[in-house]
Write a protein that holds these residues in place. Structure first.
Motif, PDB file in Angstrom:
ATOM      1  N   GLN A   1     -22.624  28.432  14.191  1.00 17.30           N
ATOM      2  CA  GLN A   1     -23.786  28.966  13.707  1.00 17.30           C
ATOM      3  C   GLN A   1     -25.074  28.057  13.948  1.00 17.30           C
ATOM      4  O   GLN A   1     -25.006  26.922  13.746  1.00 17.30           O
ATOM      5  CB  GLN A   1     -23.557  29.414  12.212  1.00 17.30           C
ATOM      6  N   TRP A   2     -25.948  28.759  14.145  1.00 15.19           N
ATOM      7  CA  TRP A   2     -27.507  27.937  14.304  1.00 15.19           C
ATOM      8  C   TRP A   2     -28.285  28.236  12.888  1.00 15.19           C
ATOM      9  O   TRP A   2     -28.227  29.206  12.287  1.00 15.19           O
ATOM     10  CB  TRP A   2     -28.495  28.311  15.454  1.00 15.19           C
ATOM     11  N   PHE A   3     -28.621  27.078  12.469  1.00 13.99           N
ATOM     12  CA  PHE A   3     -29.476  26.936  11.117  1.00 13.99           C
ATOM     13  C   PHE A   3     -30.961  26.325  11.627  1.00 13.99           C
ATOM     14  O   PHE A   3     -31.150  25.606  12.555  1.00 13.99           O
ATOM     15  CB  PHE A   3     -28.783  26.142  10.262  1.00 13.99           C
ATOM     16  N   THR A   4     -31.853  27.008  10.834  1.00 11.88           N
ATOM     17  CA  THR A   4     -33.268  26.603  11.117  1.00 11.88           C
ATOM     18  C   THR A   4     -34.154  26.125  10.069  1.00 11.88           C
ATOM     19  O   THR A   4     -35.074  25.818  10.018  1.00 11.88           O
ATOM     20  CB  THR A   4     -34.030  27.829  11.816  1.00 11.88           C
ATOM     21  N   SER A   5     -33.394  25.841   8.852  1.00 11.74           N
ATOM     22  CA  SER A   5     -34.068  25.115   7.939  1.00 11.74           C
ATOM     23  C   SER A   5     -33.846  23.617   7.714  1.00 11.74           C
ATOM     24  O   SER A   5     -34.293  23.099   6.754  1.00 11.74           O
ATOM     25  CB  SER A   5     -33.307  25.778   6.477  1.00 11.74           C
ATOM     26  N   SER A   6     -33.840  22.961   8.768  1.00 15.04           N
ATOM     27  CA  SER A   6     -33.469  21.476   8.795  1.00 15.04           C
ATOM     28  C   SER A   6     -35.004  20.798   8.705  1.00 15.04           C
ATOM     29  O   SER A   6     -35.798  21.172   9.654  1.00 15.04           O
ATOM     30  CB  SER A   6     -32.796  21.015   9.940  1.00 15.04           C
TER      31      SER A   6
END
Length: 172
Positions: free
Chosen positions: A128-133
């Motif tokens: 899964q891809w996360f964009t909150s880093s």
């Protein structure tokens, strides 16, 4: 106390893609270089399958020293402890801030727990891809090559292919 070398990381300091593992193993501790043992050879092989080499990426670990335990005269790797990850966090944070990659691939749950979110569930959230880093635009997790090496037969082949696909997705 048990390390031979600090294993800081290596690769292209302007890389758009960074791999973060959990910590150095025996070979890495001996050489001071990340992912140069059997797991590193598998990582190199899987990167090569999608046209990536180490000159295209930066590779580091959450821990900068080997986490190990000695039992009955035999030393083996162990999972990193939270206090160890916390102690190394400033160095990892600075590495990622300096490199400023577009994509990070966490190799294994300890790295994902440190960089994506606590209690990361590899079996449910891998890929899964996360964009909150705060360190990159996109972050994901893949199985650690050392875990894949402990599998046999069809399971090994399937998980190796899964790692190749995860690396290819990160490359794209």
């Amino acid at each position: 106390e048990t390390r031979s070398n600090v294993v800081f990381g290596e690769g292209n300091p302007t890389a758009p893609l960074v791999f973060v593992g959990e910590g150095p193993g025996q070979t890495e501790d001996a050489t001071g270089r990340p992912f140069v043992g059997r797991a590193g050879a598998l990582l190199d092989e899987c990167m090569g399958a999608v046209g990536i080499t180490r000159k295209h990426v930066y590779i580091c670990n959450v821990l900068k020293c080997r986490a190990c335990i000695t039992e009955e005269g035999r030393t083996r790797n162990r999972a990193p402890q939270q206090d160890e990850m916390d102690a190394c966090a400033p160095w990892l944070r600075q590495q990622l801030e300096i490199i400023s990659p577009l994509v990070i691939v966490c190799l294994g749950a300890p790295a994902a727990n440190s960089l994506i979110h606590r209690n990361f569930r590899m079996t449910q959230e891998r890929g899964q891809w996360f964009t909150s880093s705060p360190f990159c635009r996109y972050i994901t997790a893949a199985l650690h090559p050392a875990y894949i090496l402990r599998q046999v037969g069809d399971s090994f082949q399937a998980l190796r292919q899964q790692l190749i696909e995860d690396i290819d997705a990160a490359r794209r």
